[in-house]
Design a protein around this motif. Sequence first.
Motif, mmCIF file in Angstrom:
data_model
loop_
_atom_site.group_PDB
_atom_site.id
_atom_site.type_symbol
_atom_site.label_atom_id
_atom_site.label_comp_id
_atom_site.label_asym_id
_atom_site.label_seq_id
_atom_site.Cartn_x
_atom_site.Cartn_y
_atom_site.Cartn_z
ATOM 1 N N GLY A 169 0.823 -1.198 0.000
ATOM 2 C CA GLY A 169 0.000 0.000 0.000
ATOM 3 C C GLY A 169 0.861 1.253 0.000
ATOM 4 N N GLU A 170 0.188 2.393 0.130
ATOM 5 C CA GLU A 170 0.897 3.670 0.117
ATOM 6 C C GLU A 170 1.924 3.765 1.236
ATOM 7 O OE1 GLU A 170 -1.993 6.782 0.258
ATOM 8 O OE2 GLU A 170 -3.034 6.054 -1.506
ATOM 9 N N ALA A 171 1.584 3.265 2.412
ATOM 10 C CA ALA A 171 2.518 3.334 3.538
ATOM 11 C C ALA A 171 3.754 2.480 3.275
ATOM 12 C CB ALA A 171 1.824 2.886 4.827
ATOM 13 N N GLY A 172 3.568 1.325 2.655
ATOM 14 C CA GLY A 172 4.695 0.469 2.297
ATOM 15 C C GLY A 172 5.601 1.147 1.284
ATOM 16 N N LEU A 173 4.981 1.786 0.288
ATOM 17 C CA LEU A 173 5.773 2.525 -0.701
ATOM 18 C C LEU A 173 6.544 3.664 -0.039
ATOM 19 C CD1 LEU A 173 3.467 2.875 -3.833
ATOM 20 C CD2 LEU A 173 5.425 1.359 -3.518
ATOM 21 N N ALA A 174 5.903 4.346 0.900
ATOM 22 C CA ALA A 174 6.576 5.454 1.587
ATOM 23 C C ALA A 174 7.808 4.951 2.335
ATOM 24 C CB ALA A 174 5.607 6.143 2.545
ATOM 25 N N VAL A 175 7.702 3.782 2.953
ATOM 26 C CA VAL A 175 8.857 3.211 3.648
ATOM 27 C C VAL A 175 9.972 2.918 2.651
ATOM 28 C CG1 VAL A 175 9.715 1.204 4.925
ATOM 29 C CG2 VAL A 175 7.555 2.277 5.585
ATOM 30 N N LEU A 176 9.632 2.295 1.523
ATOM 31 C CA LEU A 176 10.649 1.950 0.524
ATOM 32 C C LEU A 176 11.342 3.196 -0.019
ATOM 33 C CD1 LEU A 176 8.801 -0.880 -1.436
ATOM 34 C CD2 LEU A 176 10.474 -1.101 0.426
ATOM 35 N N VAL A 177 10.576 4.247 -0.300
ATOM 36 C CA VAL A 177 11.164 5.495 -0.804
ATOM 37 C C VAL A 177 12.034 6.139 0.272
ATOM 38 C CG1 VAL A 177 10.642 7.855 -1.558
ATOM 39 C CG2 VAL A 177 9.382 5.926 -2.528
ATOM 40 N N GLY A 178 11.548 6.161 1.510
ATOM 41 C CA GLY A 178 12.321 6.743 2.603
ATOM 42 C C GLY A 178 13.640 6.015 2.837
ATOM 43 N N ILE A 179 13.597 4.692 2.770
ATOM 44 C CA ILE A 179 14.816 3.897 2.952
ATOM 45 C C ILE A 179 15.784 4.149 1.799
ATOM 46 C CG2 ILE A 179 15.702 1.518 2.924
ATOM 47 C CD1 ILE A 179 14.558 2.526 5.654
ATOM 48 N N ASN A 183 6.437 -8.972 -7.160
ATOM 49 C CA ASN A 183 5.245 -9.576 -7.738
ATOM 50 C C ASN A 183 4.447 -8.526 -8.503
ATOM 51 O OD1 ASN A 183 5.657 -12.207 -6.768
ATOM 52 N ND2 ASN A 183 4.888 -11.614 -4.755
ATOM 53 N N ARG A 184 3.402 -8.960 -9.138
ATOM 54 C CA ARG A 184 2.628 -8.095 -10.024
ATOM 55 C C ARG A 184 2.060 -6.862 -9.323
ATOM 56 N NH1 ARG A 184 -2.184 -9.980 -14.068
ATOM 57 N NH2 ARG A 184 -2.618 -7.907 -14.877
ATOM 58 N N GLN A 185 1.409 -7.033 -8.168
ATOM 59 C CA GLN A 185 0.759 -5.896 -7.515
ATOM 60 C C GLN A 185 1.756 -4.809 -7.118
ATOM 61 O OE1 GLN A 185 0.740 -4.766 -4.089
ATOM 62 N NE2 GLN A 185 -0.843 -3.224 -4.431
ATOM 63 N N PRO A 186 2.848 -5.140 -6.424
ATOM 64 C CA PRO A 186 3.808 -4.067 -6.102
ATOM 65 C C PRO A 186 4.424 -3.424 -7.349
ATOM 66 C CG PRO A 186 4.196 -5.975 -4.704
ATOM 67 C CD PRO A 186 3.210 -6.389 -5.755
ATOM 68 N N THR A 187 4.705 -4.224 -8.371
ATOM 69 C CA THR A 187 5.287 -3.684 -9.604
ATOM 70 C C THR A 187 4.322 -2.726 -10.282
ATOM 71 O OG1 THR A 187 6.609 -5.677 -9.912
ATOM 72 C CG2 THR A 187 6.284 -4.293 -11.849
ATOM 73 N N GLU A 188 3.051 -3.100 -10.369
ATOM 74 C CA GLU A 188 2.048 -2.229 -10.979
ATOM 75 C C GLU A 188 1.872 -0.946 -10.183
ATOM 76 O OE1 GLU A 188 -1.489 -4.579 -11.441
ATOM 77 O OE2 GLU A 188 -0.721 -5.566 -13.244
ATOM 78 N N LEU A 215 4.120 0.542 -8.277
ATOM 79 C CA LEU A 215 5.290 1.376 -8.542
ATOM 80 C C LEU A 215 5.153 2.102 -9.878
ATOM 81 C CD1 LEU A 215 8.107 -1.033 -7.353
ATOM 82 C CD2 LEU A 215 7.574 1.197 -6.353
ATOM 83 N N HIS A 216 4.656 1.394 -10.887
ATOM 84 C CA HIS A 216 4.492 1.998 -12.212
ATOM 85 C C HIS A 216 3.399 3.075 -12.190
ATOM 86 C CE1 HIS A 216 4.518 2.439 -16.512
ATOM 87 N NE2 HIS A 216 3.219 2.191 -16.543
ATOM 88 N N LEU A 217 2.249 2.754 -11.589
ATOM 89 C CA LEU A 217 1.134 3.705 -11.553
ATOM 90 C C LEU A 217 1.487 4.986 -10.810
ATOM 91 C CD1 LEU A 217 -1.881 1.315 -10.898
ATOM 92 C CD2 LEU A 217 -1.431 2.640 -12.973
ATOM 93 N N GLY A 256 4.533 6.193 -10.542
ATOM 94 C CA GLY A 256 5.741 6.787 -11.097
ATOM 95 C C GLY A 256 6.979 6.513 -10.263
ATOM 96 N N LEU A 257 6.830 5.750 -9.192
ATOM 97 C CA LEU A 257 7.970 5.464 -8.319
ATOM 98 C C LEU A 257 8.927 4.450 -8.918
ATOM 99 C CD1 LEU A 257 6.232 5.522 -4.835
ATOM 100 C CD2 LEU A 257 7.799 7.215 -5.811
ATOM 101 N N ASP A 258 8.544 3.854 -10.042
ATOM 102 C CA ASP A 258 9.486 2.956 -10.725
ATOM 103 C C ASP A 258 10.648 3.739 -11.315
ATOM 104 O OD1 ASP A 258 7.849 4.152 -12.644
ATOM 105 O OD2 ASP A 258 7.695 2.354 -13.877
ATOM 106 N N ARG A 259 10.528 5.072 -11.348
ATOM 107 C CA ARG A 259 11.643 5.916 -11.786
ATOM 108 C C ARG A 259 12.565 6.263 -10.620
ATOM 109 N NH1 ARG A 259 7.170 8.238 -14.826
ATOM 110 N NH2 ARG A 259 6.893 9.666 -13.094
ATOM 111 N N VAL A 260 12.085 6.045 -9.392
ATOM 112 C CA VAL A 260 12.866 6.336 -8.190
ATOM 113 C C VAL A 260 13.436 5.048 -7.594
ATOM 114 C CG1 VAL A 260 12.728 7.258 -5.837
ATOM 115 C CG2 VAL A 260 11.446 8.364 -7.671
ATOM 116 N N LEU A 261 12.608 4.024 -7.540
ATOM 117 C CA LEU A 261 13.001 2.727 -6.987
ATOM 118 C C LEU A 261 13.260 1.764 -8.133
ATOM 119 C CD1 LEU A 261 10.275 2.564 -4.225
ATOM 120 C CD2 LEU A 261 12.723 2.867 -3.843
#
Length: 127
Positions: free
Chosen positions: A70-80, A97-102, A104-106, A108-113
């Motif tokens: 979720g958003e909180a999980g993404l925030a942790v990954l970006v912060g780390i 897996n598919r859900q986290p990859t999608e 990230l793409h939706l 735009g964080l696939d450009r950061v992570l």
Amino acid sequence: MTAASTVDGLTAQPAEVRTPAHRRPGHTIVALHGTLDSGAAPALREHLLGVLRSSGRLLILDLGEVSSCGEAGLAVLVGIQRRAAGLGITVRLSAANRQPTELLHLTGLDRVLVVQTAPGVRAAAAA
């Protein structure tokens, strides 16, 4: 989501998110498991900050067993990732897996992570 609990003065990870770290020369692999959501985010953040303190120059976060993020999980990954960059450590996501990859793409964080597909990362983590 279960919050982290304290047993005999030690803080345990939530049952839904397990994060074993495997250190190798020059890099560390952390295999994430479960759901990365707002309930898991605080304990995950603390665990990964601890891993950064003793990580090599490369930190690989293996998302192969992450069921959803979720958003909180993404925030942790970006912060780390940002904290690691300040320490001269490169962070790569692996085997997402598919859900986290999608997600990230939706977002735009696939450009950061950076998500890599490196053969042997999961095998090395299992060793």
